[in-house]
Design an enzyme around this catalytic site. Structure first.
Site, PDB file in Angstrom:
ATOM      1  N   GLY A 420      72.052  96.866  79.345  1.00 27.39           N
ATOM      2  CA  GLY A 420      73.406  96.707  78.177  1.00 27.39           C
ATOM      3  C   GLY A 420      74.557  95.905  79.243  1.00 27.39           C
ATOM      4  O   GLY A 420      74.340  94.868  79.906  1.00 27.39           O
ATOM      5  N   ASP A 460      78.419 107.927  89.869  1.00 26.29           N
ATOM      6  CA  ASP A 460      78.782 108.263  89.252  1.00 26.29           C
ATOM      7  C   ASP A 460      80.951 107.739  89.238  1.00 26.29           C
ATOM      8  O   ASP A 460      81.149 108.535  90.185  1.00 26.29           O
ATOM      9  CB  ASP A 460      79.150 110.476  89.262  1.00 26.29           C
ATOM     10  CG  ASP A 460      79.648 110.741  88.004  1.00 26.29           C
ATOM     11  OD1 ASP A 460      80.142 109.945  87.250  1.00 26.29           O
ATOM     12  OD2 ASP A 460      78.951 111.825  87.412  1.00 26.29           O
ATOM     13  N   VAL A 461      81.281 107.578  88.120  1.00 30.68           N
ATOM     14  CA  VAL A 461      82.811 107.084  88.116  1.00 30.68           C
ATOM     15  C   VAL A 461      83.493 108.019  88.062  1.00 30.68           C
ATOM     16  O   VAL A 461      84.545 108.066  88.356  1.00 30.68           O
ATOM     17  CB  VAL A 461      82.738 106.139  87.230  1.00 30.68           C
ATOM     18  CG1 VAL A 461      81.977 104.558  87.646  1.00 30.68           C
ATOM     19  CG2 VAL A 461      81.897 106.206  85.756  1.00 30.68           C
ATOM     20  N   TYR A 554      86.104 109.112  71.127  1.00 31.55           N
ATOM     21  CA  TYR A 554      85.493 107.787  72.058  1.00 31.55           C
ATOM     22  C   TYR A 554      86.981 106.273  71.643  1.00 31.55           C
ATOM     23  O   TYR A 554      87.724 106.500  72.071  1.00 31.55           O
ATOM     24  CB  TYR A 554      83.980 107.962  71.040  1.00 31.55           C
ATOM     25  CG  TYR A 554      83.777 105.846  70.937  1.00 31.55           C
ATOM     26  CD1 TYR A 554      83.213 105.556  72.690  1.00 31.55           C
ATOM     27  CD2 TYR A 554      84.228 104.856  71.139  1.00 31.55           C
ATOM     28  CE1 TYR A 554      83.050 104.302  72.840  1.00 31.55           C
ATOM     29  CE2 TYR A 554      83.618 103.513  70.985  1.00 31.55           C
ATOM     30  CZ  TYR A 554      83.120 102.975  72.020  1.00 31.55           C
ATOM     31  OH  TYR A 554      82.788 102.244  72.462  1.00 31.55           O
TER      32      TYR A 554
END
Ligand code: ZN
Length: 657
Positions: A420, A460-461, A554
């Site tokens: 994306g 993995d942040v 979100y």
């Protein structure tokens, strides 16, 4: 050294030029013979011209081609007669020589012939091969190199003292060849430079090269100077980035432009950098003169870039007045840095350039060590190396591309980069010349792009130690961090507040908010050192200004991230770091959206998928690429005086406006 000649492969060649391509590639496959554009080959062929007359052409390697990957169009056909007559001239300047080579080609679109074309022409053999073989330059770069070469080859080779490549070398070779040639001659040794072999067939010339180099290798073996033990040094894995990033900044300042710096902390480089005699053996000069273009004459020992630059300026001022025409000084930054703590770092304007420097210097280390065992490494005097470094024709090679892309020499890091918007950001930044580090927990990240400018790391942040490790890899690979695109995010399943799930809430905030705080905090000291100022772009969301039902976690996480961006803009302005946000909406080619989800949302609004995708004021579809291009531009000159700004990329939304 072993011959790689394969009769089956050779049988597939349809003509003599094909065989020339084949055996040139065999040479190119062996890095201890040629490295990155080094060496050249030729074949002399008789052809009929357009008038039906027969003429002999020298097909010689064109500049800009590597032997490893050369093909038929990589050889420039030049009229042989003319070249041979040129060799009789008393003098010919380099620009005149290039003019003669170019105006006597028979294919106007062929590349510029090698500057060693006249030398190939005067050798009366159909095939001619030339390399800068490590073993040869090891032996010739010693105080008694000439006697050693005499002893190894006897009458089998013509021996030519060092002289700068170009017309004068061709002329000297012509003289020496006539004088020294015997029935046994199979090659020619160019002191401090390399070796020629020749023959009537591609195989003969190639295998003579292998034979000549093998003899040099055997000689080194008998002198106890061939086998190099792996140095017994401890290779620590302590973090280096807080030391490397300031060094890369100093290099960039000395160069006057951002530089990529690649670090190689391995036993070979550490062992070399820690030798007691490193100050002596590393400060002699390169193994073969054309390396000076890439590596500069000597490496920097330690980290004092300023003193190196002063010494470089003095070197220029000492030698430039003696040159035939006025010279313009190149940048004064070192290209090779030797340091007992990190081994070796190599610098270049691009990751590819830094990689070439690395390859060359790894070979140089072995050449120096073997020559030292043989009785002492002695490169050419500084004046000769200066003449090569400031040779107009060599400078022209490096200058052949125009102005570099905007982000050349800069390093960007993108999170959530496998798909994306993040993936599109990687593409947009690479297109602008940046070196890019992509992070993602999707393993596809590692193989997204296969070139030197890209480093994909599985990360993995939300794992702080994984993020630290990723920054460490980024800085050892490229030297610093100039741009950061915070894109990684999750869009959890829609839930009304009354039905909200605390774990889901925490997880969303962890990925979309907290991980970014951690990364910003760790990246700050690096961004502060960016030569052109650090830049951060936050990929926010329309929901920051126009939230929707069911997206509490979100929207809250993105709004909080947006607020964090605004605070960072205030706090980091004095460090020269700009931070801005982009608020995309309805970008459907991302990992957050599946066809089913798009279908469901469209149905929810009573629209077709097509209508739903363009549900904005401008009635346009917004793609990942649109967001990425804006993110890249925000790191560029257009936004140089903008920080703390928020720009929507949503086709226009009445609630946002
Ligand atoms: Zn050469």
């Amino acid at each position: 050294m072993r011959s790689l000649w394969n009769n089956k492969e050779a049988a597939q060649c349809s003509d003599d030029l094909d065989l020339r391509v084949y055996s040139s590639r065999l040479l190119g496959r062996e890095p201890s013979l040629v490295l990155h554009g080094g060496g050249n080959t030729s074949v002399k062929l008789s052809e009929k011209n357009i008038l039906g007359e027969s003429e002999t052409l020298l097909y010689v390697k064109g500049s800009g081609w590597d032997l490893e990957s050369i093909d038929r169009p990589g050889f420039s056909p030049v009229r042989l007669d003319h070249l041979i007559r040129l060799a009789d001239l008393e003098a010919l300047s380099d620009p005149q020589m290039v003019n003669e080579l170019k105006t006597h080609m028979t294919v106007s679109s062929a590349p510029t012939p090698s500057v060693e074309a006249i030398l190939h022409a005067i050798l009366p053999f159909k095939y001619v091969d030339h390399t800068h073989a490590d073993a040869l330059v090891t032996i010739t770069n010693t105080p008694d190199g000439r006697e050693r070469i005499d002893r190894i080859y006897g009458d089998d080779t013509v021996i030519v003292p060092y002289i700068m490549p170009g017309f004068d070398l061709a002329r000297l070779c012509a003289v020496e060849f006539k004088k020294q040639r015997s029935v046994k001659t199979i090659g020619m040794i160019l002191m401090n430079h390399g070796v020629f072999s020749f023959g009537e067939t591609a195989r003969e010339s190639y295998e003579r090269m292998i034979e000549l180099v093998t003899r040099a290798e055997r000689y080194l073996e008998t002198q106890g100077a061939w086998k190099l033990a792996i140095p017994d040094v401890s290779v620590a894995d302590t973090a280096l980035r807080q030391k490397l990033a300031p060094l890369r900044r100093a290099l960039s300042d000395a160069a006057g432009a951002p530089m990529i710096m690649h670090t190689r902390r391995v036993a070979q480089t550490l062992g070399f950098a820690r030798r007691d005699d490193v100050a002596e053996i590393s400060q002699q000069g390169p193994a073969t003169p054309d390396h000076v273009i890439r590596t500069k004459r000597v490496p920097l020992l330690g980290r004092d870039v300023r003193t190196f630059a002063e010494q470089y300026r003095a070197y220029f001022e000492r030698h430039a007045p003696r040159a035939r025409e006025p010279k313009t000084m190149l940048d004064a930054a070192p290209r090779v840095i030797l340091d007992p703590e990190f081994g070796m770092a190599c610098a270049g304007r691009t990751a590819k350039d830094a990689g070439i420097v690395k390859d060359i210097y790894l070979h140089t280390i072995d050449v120096i060590l073997r020559a030292t065992r043989l009785g002492g490494y002695r490169a050419l005097p500084a004046q000769d190396l200066f003449d090569m470094e400031y040779w107009d024709l060599e400078q022209a090679k490096l200058r052949k591309t125009g102005a570099p892309p905007a982000f050349t020499g800069e390093i960007a890091l993108v999170t959530g980069a496998a798909t994306g918007i993040g993936r599109a950001c990687v593409t947009s930044l690479l297109a602008r010349g940046a070196a890019v580090v992509g992070l993602d927990r999707n393993p596809a990240i590692e193989t997204l792009h296969a070139h030197a400018d890209y480093l994909g790391l599985l990360c993995d942040v939300t794992d702080a130690s994984a993020v630290e490790a990723a920054l460490e890899r980024a800085i050892t690979n490229f030297g610093g961090l100039d741009m950061l695109i915070l894109n990684a995010g999750v869009f959890p399943q829609s839930r009304a507040i009354v039905e909200s799930d605390t774990d889901q809430w925490r997880e969303t905030l962890e990925v979309n908010l907290t991980s970014n705080l951690v990364l910003l905090r760790s990246a700050h000291p690096l961004l502060k050192l960016a030569p052109n100022g650090g830049r951060v772009v936050i990929i926010g969301s329309k929901n920051v200004h126009a939230p929707g039902p069911g997206a509490g976690a979100y929207s809250a996480s993105k709004a909080a991230l947006n607020q964090l961006m605004r605070v960072a803009a205030i706090e980091w302005g004095t460090d020269g770091i700009r931070i801005n946000a982009i608020h995309p909406d309805a970008v459907f080619d991302t990992g957050l959206w599946t066809p089913d989800l798009i279908q469901a949302r469209a149905q929810h609004y009573g629209l077709s998928v097509e209508q739903y995708k363009k549900r904005n004021i401008l009635n346009v579809e917004v793609a990942s690429r649109d967001v990425a291009e804006l993110a890249a531009e925000m790191c560029g000159a257009l936004f140089a005086k903008t920080t703390g700004a928020q720009v929507p990329v949503d086709g226009g939304d009445i609630r946002v406006i």
